[in-house]
Write a protein that holds these residues in place. Structure first.
Motif, PDB file in Angstrom:
ATOM      1  N   THR A  13       0.910  -1.063  -0.040  1.00  0.00           N
ATOM      2  CA  THR A  13       0.076   0.201   0.004  1.00  0.00           C
ATOM      3  C   THR A  13       0.836   1.330   0.025  1.00  0.00           C
ATOM      4  O   THR A  13       2.034   1.412   0.596  1.00  0.00           O
ATOM      5  CB  THR A  13      -0.850   0.091   1.179  1.00  0.00           C
ATOM      6  N   LYS A  14       0.575   2.376  -0.634  1.00  0.00           N
ATOM      7  CA  LYS A  14       1.104   3.565  -0.803  1.00  0.00           C
ATOM      8  C   LYS A  14       0.717   4.375   0.293  1.00  0.00           C
ATOM      9  O   LYS A  14       1.452   5.505   0.567  1.00  0.00           O
ATOM     10  CB  LYS A  14       0.890   4.275  -2.154  1.00  0.00           C
ATOM     11  N   ASP A  18      -4.907   3.718   0.559  1.00  0.00           N
ATOM     12  CA  ASP A  18      -4.565   2.979  -0.786  1.00  0.00           C
ATOM     13  C   ASP A  18      -5.531   1.742  -0.994  1.00  0.00           C
ATOM     14  O   ASP A  18      -4.937   1.073  -0.378  1.00  0.00           O
ATOM     15  CB  ASP A  18      -3.228   3.007  -0.801  1.00  0.00           C
ATOM     16  N   VAL A  19      -6.325   1.764  -1.688  1.00  0.00           N
ATOM     17  CA  VAL A  19      -7.072   0.538  -1.962  1.00  0.00           C
ATOM     18  C   VAL A  19      -6.952   0.263  -3.476  1.00  0.00           C
ATOM     19  O   VAL A  19      -7.569  -0.840  -4.038  1.00  0.00           O
ATOM     20  CB  VAL A  19      -8.322   0.525  -1.697  1.00  0.00           C
ATOM     21  N   SER A  20      -5.896   0.849  -4.076  1.00  0.00           N
ATOM     22  CA  SER A  20      -5.678   0.576  -5.660  1.00  0.00           C
ATOM     23  C   SER A  20      -5.199  -0.806  -6.033  1.00  0.00           C
ATOM     24  O   SER A  20      -5.666  -1.405  -6.990  1.00  0.00           O
ATOM     25  CB  SER A  20      -4.618   1.516  -6.271  1.00  0.00           C
ATOM     26  N   GLY A  41      -3.701  -5.625   8.006  1.00  0.00           N
ATOM     27  CA  GLY A  41      -2.920  -4.813   7.600  1.00  0.00           C
ATOM     28  C   GLY A  41      -1.946  -4.067   8.458  1.00  0.00           C
ATOM     29  O   GLY A  41      -2.241  -4.079   9.538  1.00  0.00           O
ATOM     30  N   THR A  43      -0.160  -0.447   8.981  1.00  0.00           N
ATOM     31  CA  THR A  43      -0.278   1.239   8.645  1.00  0.00           C
ATOM     32  C   THR A  43       0.573   2.019   9.124  1.00  0.00           C
ATOM     33  O   THR A  43       1.323   1.592  10.399  1.00  0.00           O
ATOM     34  CB  THR A  43      -1.707   1.716   9.174  1.00  0.00           C
ATOM     35  N   ALA A  57      -7.744   3.230   7.181  1.00  0.00           N
ATOM     36  CA  ALA A  57      -7.809   2.145   6.342  1.00  0.00           C
ATOM     37  C   ALA A  57      -8.962   1.288   6.362  1.00  0.00           C
ATOM     38  O   ALA A  57      -9.350   1.008   5.110  1.00  0.00           O
ATOM     39  CB  ALA A  57      -6.677   1.433   6.948  1.00  0.00           C
ATOM     40  N   LEU A  61     -10.974   0.767   2.774  1.00  0.00           N
ATOM     41  CA  LEU A  61     -11.387  -0.718   2.202  1.00  0.00           C
ATOM     42  C   LEU A  61     -12.887  -0.706   2.281  1.00  0.00           C
ATOM     43  O   LEU A  61     -13.599  -1.378   1.504  1.00  0.00           O
ATOM     44  CB  LEU A  61     -10.597  -1.704   3.228  1.00  0.00           C
ATOM     45  N   HIS A  95       1.515  -2.661   4.238  1.00  0.00           N
ATOM     46  CA  HIS A  95       0.770  -3.749   3.242  1.00  0.00           C
ATOM     47  C   HIS A  95      -0.501  -4.130   3.908  1.00  0.00           C
ATOM     48  O   HIS A  95      -0.711  -4.124   5.066  1.00  0.00           O
ATOM     49  CB  HIS A  95       1.594  -4.811   3.028  1.00  0.00           C
ATOM     50  N   ILE A  96      -1.353  -4.718   3.258  1.00  0.00           N
ATOM     51  CA  ILE A  96      -2.449  -5.550   3.765  1.00  0.00           C
ATOM     52  C   ILE A  96      -2.253  -6.930   3.153  1.00  0.00           C
ATOM     53  O   ILE A  96      -1.689  -7.431   2.324  1.00  0.00           O
ATOM     54  CB  ILE A  96      -3.778  -5.079   3.323  1.00  0.00           C
TER      55      ILE A  96
END
Length: 375
Positions: A13-14, A18-20, A41, A43, A57, A61, A95-96
């Motif tokens: 994750t950025k 970020d869910v991209s 995740g 964060t 987050a 999501l 990250h997730i």
């Protein structure tokens, strides 16, 4: 005959919103959003009371997944178990990890005796502020762990290798609400309540899995550190008032191409335990200086980190508990995160701070998930 199949995907994750990456995999057909059952995740917040990156987050999501599962965003958490752990100090990378589960009724394993990764979730009821960190939370957590094990079709407690819990904490408003009813909370400190909640939740895991014998009550929490669970990982947050319980283990009912194993770190520099956890799922390190080398692929490592409460590690003094600028949990996450990252070859590992009753004092559980060879 296998009845379920579990898939595990780690996504960088950025930022906490970020869910991209997740949406990209959904658009590519690599993740079925309707099959998502849990998301863990890391964060980049401070991991403390005011770490709103966790809630941010989860909100992001939930909003992203709501259209795919035909639910309004505020109800997505009733369908998917979210656990966000704040704090990516040092080399830890945000990250997730997404867990999906679907039916595998038509799949037959070549060896039905082999156990594969299985996952189960459960929720406790909401706690009153005065119940947090006390025996009520222990009992309710134990019930939820048993329910999650049943959902995962895990019968033997020895097949449980990691129990991730998100638990609540106290705020000044919650403390005042209890006082208005004539009740006293376990502590008036919001930050201190995180440790009580984590500890009581971990003891609930130990009770459910038979790791502790005899009655456990309020007086044991944060006092009897010889009582602990070797597989519990608990993380406190402001965003909820109940416990979310995720049980990860191996079961013959699962057709998943994954396996989970664990070991227990005795302190923050216990590389032997990390290597043992990797080897438990068929991942091997050749010389300790690079990533695991095996036909299996590492998916993620999950671990707890804690500053040794006696102020030393193997005879050498540490200052993690005496630093007034940086909390000890942040020190510990950075230290353990660096150790695990060096041995696994990636900083995208899940290391959570605050290991009260989660492994021995100063140590904690470390679990590894590996994808099996498809040869």
């Amino acid at each position: 005959m296998r009845t379920t199949s579990v898939d595990v995907v780690r996504i960088a994750t950025k930022g906490p919103g970020d869910v991209s990456g997740l949406l990209g995999l959904i658009e590519q057909g690599k993740i079925d959003p309707k099959s998502i059952v849990a998301i863990l995740g890391k964060t980049e917040g401070n991991g403390g009371v005011n770490d709103f990156t966790r809630e941010y987050a989860v909100s992001a999501l939930s909003a992203a997944l709501a259209p795919f599962i035909d639910l309004p965003p505020h109800r997505v958490e009733q369908r998917i178990a979210f656990v966000m752990s704040g704090g990516t100090e040092g080399v830890l990378s945000p990250h997730i990890t997404v867990f999906t589960r679907d039916s595998a009724a038509n799949r037959v394993s070549p060896d039905i005796s082999e156990k594969r990764l299985s996952i189960g979730m459960a929720h406790t009821r909401d706690f009153l502020p005065e119940e947090i960190g006390r025996s009520v939370q222990i009992r309710e957590t134990a019930r939820a762990v048993a329910a999650a094990m049943a959902e995962a079709a895990i019968v033997d407690p020895q097949d449980v290798h990691f129990v991730q819990i998100k638990c609540p904490l106290l705020t000044s408003d919650r403390v005042e609400a209890a006082a208005a009813r004539g009740n006293k909370t376990v502590t008036n400190s919001a930050y201190g309540s995180m440790a009580y909640s984590r500890g009581a939740s971990a003891l609930g895991v130990a009770v459910a899995l038979g790791e502790i014998e005899g009655e456990i009550d309020d007086e044991h929490v944060l006092r009897r550190f010889d009582l602990f669970s070797s597989v519990a990982s608990t993380s406190a947050g402001i965003e909820l008032m109940h416990n979310v319980v995720i049980v990860l283990g191996n079961s013959t009912s699962s057709a998943a191409p994954f396996e989970i194993g664990h070991a227990v770190m005795r302190d923050a520099i216990d590389s032997t335990a990390v290597i043992k956890a990797l080897k438990s799922v068929g991942l091997h390190i050749e010389d300790g200086s690079g990533p695991p080398m095996a036909s299996r692929q590492l998916v993620n490592i999950f671990a707890k980190a804690e500053a040794s409460p006696n102020g030393s590690i193997r005879g050498s003094r540490h200052i993690m508990l005496e630093d007034t600028d940086i909390s000890s949990t942040r020190h510990a996450r950075a230290a353990v995160g660096g150790l695990i990252s060096g041995l696994s070859g990636t900083g995208a590992v899940y290391v959570s701070g605050g290991a009260e009753h989660q492994g021995p004092p100063g140590g904690g559980p470390v679990a590894a998930i590996a994808r099996l060879s498809t040869k």
